[in-house]
Write a protein that holds these residues in place. Sequence first.
Motif, PDB file in Angstrom:
ATOM      1  N   GLY A  73       0.822  -1.203   0.000  1.00 54.37           N
ATOM      2  CA  GLY A  73       0.000   0.000   0.000  1.00 54.37           C
ATOM      3  C   GLY A  73       0.854   1.250   0.000  1.00 54.37           C
ATOM      4  O   GLY A  73       1.962   1.272   0.534  1.00 54.37           O
ATOM      5  N   GLN A  75       3.061   4.429  -1.831  1.00 52.96           N
ATOM      6  CA  GLN A  75       4.170   4.428  -2.783  1.00 52.96           C
ATOM      7  C   GLN A  75       5.463   4.024  -2.076  1.00 52.96           C
ATOM      8  O   GLN A  75       6.462   4.738  -2.108  1.00 52.96           O
ATOM      9  N   HIS A 103       3.920  -3.069  -9.338  1.00 48.09           N
ATOM     10  CA  HIS A 103       2.815  -3.449  -8.450  1.00 48.09           C
ATOM     11  C   HIS A 103       2.097  -2.207  -7.925  1.00 48.09           C
ATOM     12  O   HIS A 103       0.868  -2.185  -7.814  1.00 48.09           O
ATOM     13  N   ILE A 104       2.866  -1.169  -7.582  1.00 51.49           N
ATOM     14  CA  ILE A 104       2.259   0.058  -7.048  1.00 51.49           C
ATOM     15  C   ILE A 104       1.355   0.698  -8.091  1.00 51.49           C
ATOM     16  O   ILE A 104       0.192   1.032  -7.827  1.00 51.49           O
ATOM     17  N   VAL A 105       1.894   0.882  -9.305  1.00 47.61           N
ATOM     18  CA  VAL A 105       1.124   1.518 -10.374  1.00 47.61           C
ATOM     19  C   VAL A 105      -0.104   0.681 -10.729  1.00 47.61           C
ATOM     20  O   VAL A 105      -1.177   1.218 -11.040  1.00 47.61           O
ATOM     21  N   GLY A 106       0.048  -0.655 -10.654  1.00 44.68           N
ATOM     22  CA  GLY A 106      -1.080  -1.531 -10.950  1.00 44.68           C
ATOM     23  C   GLY A 106      -2.093  -1.643  -9.831  1.00 44.68           C
ATOM     24  O   GLY A 106      -3.133  -2.288  -9.994  1.00 44.68           O
ATOM     25  N   GLY A 107      -1.814  -1.009  -8.687  1.00 43.73           N
ATOM     26  CA  GLY A 107      -2.738  -1.081  -7.552  1.00 43.73           C
ATOM     27  C   GLY A 107      -2.870  -2.477  -6.987  1.00 43.73           C
ATOM     28  O   GLY A 107      -3.896  -2.841  -6.420  1.00 43.73           O
ATOM     29  N   HIS A 108      -1.792  -3.263  -7.095  1.00 45.77           N
ATOM     30  CA  HIS A 108      -1.880  -4.674  -6.707  1.00 45.77           C
ATOM     31  C   HIS A 108      -1.868  -4.921  -5.210  1.00 45.77           C
ATOM     32  O   HIS A 108      -2.171  -6.019  -4.781  1.00 45.77           O
ATOM     33  N   ALA A 109      -1.451  -3.932  -4.421  1.00 49.11           N
ATOM     34  CA  ALA A 109      -1.317  -4.188  -2.983  1.00 49.11           C
ATOM     35  C   ALA A 109      -2.653  -4.249  -2.277  1.00 49.11           C
ATOM     36  O   ALA A 109      -2.755  -4.784  -1.190  1.00 49.11           O
ATOM     37  N   VAL A 110      -3.677  -3.672  -2.895  1.00 48.13           N
ATOM     38  CA  VAL A 110      -4.983  -3.640  -2.226  1.00 48.13           C
ATOM     39  C   VAL A 110      -5.878  -4.680  -2.885  1.00 48.13           C
ATOM     40  O   VAL A 110      -6.557  -4.423  -3.854  1.00 48.13           O
ATOM     41  N   PHE A 111      -5.858  -5.903  -2.349  1.00 50.08           N
ATOM     42  CA  PHE A 111      -6.666  -6.951  -2.963  1.00 50.08           C
ATOM     43  C   PHE A 111      -7.191  -7.928  -1.926  1.00 50.08           C
ATOM     44  O   PHE A 111      -7.352  -9.104  -2.169  1.00 50.08           O
ATOM     45  N   GLN A 162      -0.662 -10.819 -11.625  1.00 51.96           N
ATOM     46  CA  GLN A 162      -0.058  -9.579 -11.142  1.00 51.96           C
ATOM     47  C   GLN A 162       1.446  -9.565 -11.349  1.00 51.96           C
ATOM     48  O   GLN A 162       2.023  -8.546 -11.728  1.00 51.96           O
TER      49      GLN A 162
END
Length: 459
Positions: A73, A75, A103-111, A162
């Motif tokens: 979550g 940057q 991963h950050i740009v793809g918004g992968h941390a919030v899943f 991802q």
Amino acid sequence: MARIHRLATLLAMLCLASFASRPAMAQSVLRDAETEALLADMAKPLFAAAGLNPANGKVVLIGDPSINAFVAGGQIVYVNSGLIDAADTANQVQGVVAHEIGHIVGGHAVFQRDGGYGNISILSLLLGAAAMAAGSAEAGTGILMAGQRAAIGKYLAYSRVQESSADAAGVRFLNTAGISGKGMLGFFEKLTQEMHRYGYYSTDPEVDPFAQTHPMSQDRVQTLKADLEGSPNWTKPLDPDLERRFKRVQAKLRGYTNDPKKTLRIYPLSDQSIPAHYARAYAYHQSGYPEQAAAETAALVKLAPNDPYFLELQGQILLESGQPQASLDPLRKATQLSNNSPLIASTFGHALVATEDKANLKEAEQVLRDSLTRDRDNPFAWINLGTVYDREGDEPRTALATAERANLIGDARTAMVSARRAMGGLPQGSPEWIRAQDIAMVSEQAMKDDKRNKGRNLQ
């Protein structure tokens, strides 16, 4: 071998679940001024290439020997010390950071809604290579209940997509930043070699590449190779300054985190290079040989008398050897030469406090306040500033410093009680009073949330 694979699966899944359940900052964060400056300089062009403001991006070092990096979550990229240890070049670490920014740009941390796991962890040999055989019927019935298997299968498939997406984004960011992709490819090849070494590539039917959180490293290498080698940056020379600084940082981390015997094998006394002196200084200091540590540090200072990080280490060794007064000169000089680096300044402030000389309290207060103005997320600095206020008889500000530290480390009760005590003695409406009020309100809400969550878990 089959039994080992099934056990590895269970351990990996348990590790994955427990890792995801705790916030990244709750793990052991290693803070060092030189390391943070290097990581920031390595990551800055990559954040910019991703369309992010480099001022808001950050790379945080985690004290963990596993080869891993992750996002959780915001940057922020978290890099394990084990990855720094394993890397051959700064460019390899840049390849990892580029992937993580993907991963950050793809918004992968919030899943959390896609399987329930809250962190994305990549490049971990322990997780990526050990999470095998989850699709086997025997493993499914003997280790995991059907519902758990379904959730984990969903998570694994989601994670593989991802990882591939982050790979592709990382390549773009490296190319846009004008950085060679040799490091990214080289690091994947290193992981592939390690997986071969431990027998994870075989004809064993239980080694299922689709039951892993990440694509198999050899497959990722083949996918990335064409894009990376086709870039005009492929043959671009590595940044010599970053590589030189990386070798220093790698050496000091090895000296600090590894077994001293291992450090001395890698950096024998016959090696008189700067990284070797650095590694041995930390190894000797960590293992309780202050004279040898001081000798290695003296060699560094002789080679570069105005290097702030060598002076910082010299002062730190003196301070932790029970000589706070002698540590003041090198730490004062290190603070000045580093443009008042907040971490170095906080050590200097601690040394001033440790002299137990009242004549040093005013300087200590100023140094620590300046340090915290630039970096408030330093519990150690708040402890020392609170000590200064306590010795000066300033009870409200002592309480506020205690509240700040407790708030940082997640001790909501202490933070709330101390903040309320501070509010009772500070001028109402002043900036410090407002800050104390904020901490009190946030801490009170955190305690209510914690109580509510515990109640749910008992149901």
